[in-house]
Motif scaffolding. Structure first.
Motif, short mmCIF file in Angstrom:
data_model
loop_
_atom_site.label_atom_id
_atom_site.label_comp_id
_atom_site.label_asym_id
_atom_site.label_seq_id
_atom_site.Cartn_x
_atom_site.Cartn_y
_atom_site.Cartn_z
N THR A 15 3.70 2.14 3.18
CA THR A 15 4.47 3.68 2.49
C THR A 15 4.05 4.33 2.46
N VAL A 16 3.83 5.34 3.42
CA VAL A 16 3.30 6.68 3.29
C VAL A 16 4.45 8.22 3.29
N THR A 17 3.81 8.87 2.14
CA THR A 17 4.60 9.35 1.66
C THR A 17 3.89 11.17 1.21
N ALA A 18 4.24 11.99 2.66
CA ALA A 18 3.60 13.27 2.29
C ALA A 18 4.17 14.73 1.34
N VAL A 19 2.70 14.96 0.54
CA VAL A 19 3.23 15.47 -0.67
C VAL A 19 2.07 17.10 -0.88
N PRO A 20 3.12 18.09 -1.54
CA PRO A 20 2.70 19.32 -0.92
C PRO A 20 1.16 19.25 -1.68
N ALA A 21 0.54 18.92 -0.84
CA ALA A 21 -1.45 19.48 -1.27
C ALA A 21 -1.57 19.25 0.03
N VAL A 22 -2.79 20.06 0.25
CA VAL A 22 -3.48 20.83 1.84
C VAL A 22 -4.17 19.41 2.13
N ARG A 23 -5.11 19.38 1.31
CA ARG A 23 -6.98 18.08 1.90
C ARG A 23 -6.60 17.00 0.88
N GLY A 24 -6.29 16.10 0.73
CA GLY A 24 -6.44 14.06 -0.09
C GLY A 24 -5.09 13.58 0.38
N VAL A 25 -6.20 12.00 0.57
CA VAL A 25 -5.54 11.28 0.51
C VAL A 25 -5.29 10.56 -0.97
N GLN A 26 -4.82 9.68 -1.43
CA GLN A 26 -4.70 8.56 -2.36
C GLN A 26 -3.48 7.43 -2.03
N VAL A 27 -4.40 6.02 -2.15
CA VAL A 27 -3.27 4.79 -1.94
C VAL A 27 -3.53 3.85 -2.94
N ILE A 28 -2.51 4.04 -3.22
CA ILE A 28 -2.21 2.83 -4.45
C ILE A 28 -1.98 1.08 -3.69
N CYS A 29 -3.16 0.37 -4.20
CA CYS A 29 -3.04 -1.06 -3.72
C CYS A 29 -2.57 -1.95 -4.47
N VAL A 63 0.99 -1.35 0.12
CA VAL A 63 0.08 -0.37 -0.03
C VAL A 63 0.87 1.24 -0.05
N ASP A 64 0.78 1.94 -1.17
CA ASP A 64 1.61 3.00 -1.39
C ASP A 64 0.52 4.35 -1.08
N ALA A 65 0.74 4.72 0.56
CA ALA A 65 -0.07 6.23 0.02
C ALA A 65 0.47 7.49 0.19
N ARG A 66 0.06 8.89 -0.74
CA ARG A 66 0.17 9.82 -0.14
C ARG A 66 -0.64 10.78 0.76
N THR A 67 -0.66 11.75 1.30
CA THR A 67 -1.14 12.28 2.23
C THR A 67 -0.69 14.16 2.11
N GLY A 68 -1.71 14.67 2.22
CA GLY A 68 -1.88 16.52 2.01
C GLY A 68 -1.25 16.93 3.84
N SER A 69 -1.02 18.29 3.81
CA SER A 69 -0.66 18.18 5.27
C SER A 69 -1.76 18.37 6.19
N SER A 70 -2.79 18.40 5.12
CA SER A 70 -3.96 18.74 7.04
C SER A 70 -4.54 17.08 8.11
N GLY A 71 -3.70 16.34 7.27
CA GLY A 71 -3.47 15.01 8.07
C GLY A 71 -2.66 15.28 9.02
N SER A 72 -1.46 16.14 9.37
CA SER A 72 -1.05 16.87 10.23
C SER A 72 -1.72 17.66 11.44
N GLY A 73 -2.90 17.57 10.96
CA GLY A 73 -3.32 18.64 11.98
C GLY A 73 -3.03 19.85 12.27
N ALA A 74 -3.67 20.94 12.87
CA ALA A 74 -3.39 22.24 12.92
C ALA A 74 -2.66 22.95 13.61
N GLU A 75 -1.96 21.85 14.65
CA GLU A 75 -0.62 22.51 15.43
C GLU A 75 0.88 22.44 14.42
#
Length: 326
Positions: free
Chosen positions: A207-221, A156-168
């Motif tokens: 594997t999880v990668t932080a990508v230059p986006a605010v919202r969104g998750v994409q997983v490639i399985c 599972v290759d996952a990509r996530t935007g910065s909002s997933g890290s929370g507001a702090e």
């Protein structure tokens, strides 16, 4: 139904305020925040200026029908017993009660993923919503597992935007570090691996990668079937699994620019888009799933689960279709 949102100053909390406010059967009573108590909600969530709300302190909780907990890991477990004294139903968005864990008060939380557990949710008083990346991976893998198309582990290759890290803010979320980065921050051992296995029976190597986006998750399985299959075979499985599920769309076009799920078109929506491809020899299945981590992966998943638990139409208050271009 009267509703309070605890942790209302966070990104997920803000989405809960937005969704509850527009929901025809929910009445937003309190936006609760320890840090911002007494200050206007619009100071933190400028899109909600028209609501005219003020954050309330947690020690002044009002009796409500439902409390949404949008709190950091560990915080829900600390306050759950007290919240349960003033709220008939608790919907938790943290990791604290996932995968069937019981609370210190002895309450068992049902899993807030109607696509898999819709029959378990009616009447539920305690609901725990899975993590955002786990939700995407589970919705991608569960139909294949049920159809006998998974032999061995899934990658599972996952990509996530910065909002997933929370507001702090933190060093890794500072714009100078995050703005243009494709940072592999969890190459092995992500906690969502356990969640995915619990809900699908598939061992996930994630594997999880932080990508230059605010919202969104994409997983490639990436999945190996026990015998060769065709893309049409896999599409049939996905379409059959989700034919009656209003918030999962099977997206696998043979033409056009956007042939497989892309989270940019899902911002603000409660949809998960799922699509697939298959190697020419039929020995590798690639399933792609995308969602908005703050909505279907958190706040929207919670509202959807509450709708099912209270016998409301599943789509109530969640019908925003997204934007294009985004």
């Amino acid at each position: 139904m009267k509703v309070s949102v605890l942790g209302a100053a966070g990104y997920t909390g803000g989405e809960l305020l937005r969704l509850v406010h527009t929901h025809p059967e929910l009445d937003l009573v309190q936006a609760v925040s320890r840090r911002y108590a007494g200050r206007p909600v619009a100071e933190v969530h400028p899109n909600l200026h028209h609501l005219g709300l003020t954050f309330q302190p947690p020690q002044e909780l009002s009796p409500v029908d439902t409390a949404f907990l949008a709190l950091p890991s560990g915080a829900s477990a600390e306050v759950e017993a007290g919240v349960g004294e003033v709220a008939g139903t608790i919907v938790d968005l943290s990791p604290d009660f996932r995968a069937g864990a019981s609370s210190a008060s002895g309450e068992t939380y049902r899993t807030g993923l109607p696509e898999l557990y819709g029959d378990d949710l009616p009447g539920a008083a305690r609901i725990s919503v899975p993590g955002c990346m786990a939700t995407a991976a589970v919705l991608a893998l569960a139909p294949l597992r049920r159809a006998g198309l998974v032999a061995g582990d899934a990658v599972v290759d996952a990509r996530t935007g910065s909002s997933g890290s929370g507001a702090e803010p933190g060093p890794a979320s500072h714009h100078a570090e995050r703005g243009q980065a494709f940072r592999v921050y969890r190459p092995t051992g992500h906690r969502h691996e356990t969640e995915i296995a619990a809900h699908t029976g598939v061992r996930a190597r994630m594997t999880v990668t932080a990508v230059p986006a605010v919202r969104g998750v994409q997983v490639i399985c990436h999945v190996t079937p026990p015998e060769p299959v065709t893309r049409r075979d896999v599409l049939r499985v996905l379409q059959h699994a989700y034919r009656d599920r209003p918030f999962v769309r099977v997206v696998a076009r043979s033409r056009g620019v956007h042939r497989l799920p892309d989270p940019q078109f899902l911002s603000g929506t409660n949809f998960t888009d799922v699509g697939c491809a298959v190697d020419e020899d039929g020995r590798r299945i690639v399933v792609v799933a995308a969602l908005d981590n703050l909505v279907k992966g958190a706040a929207g998943g919670g509202v959807q689960s509450l709708n099912v638990a209270r016998g409301l139409p599943e789509q109530t208050g969640l019908e925003f279709p997204g934007l294009h271009p985004a």
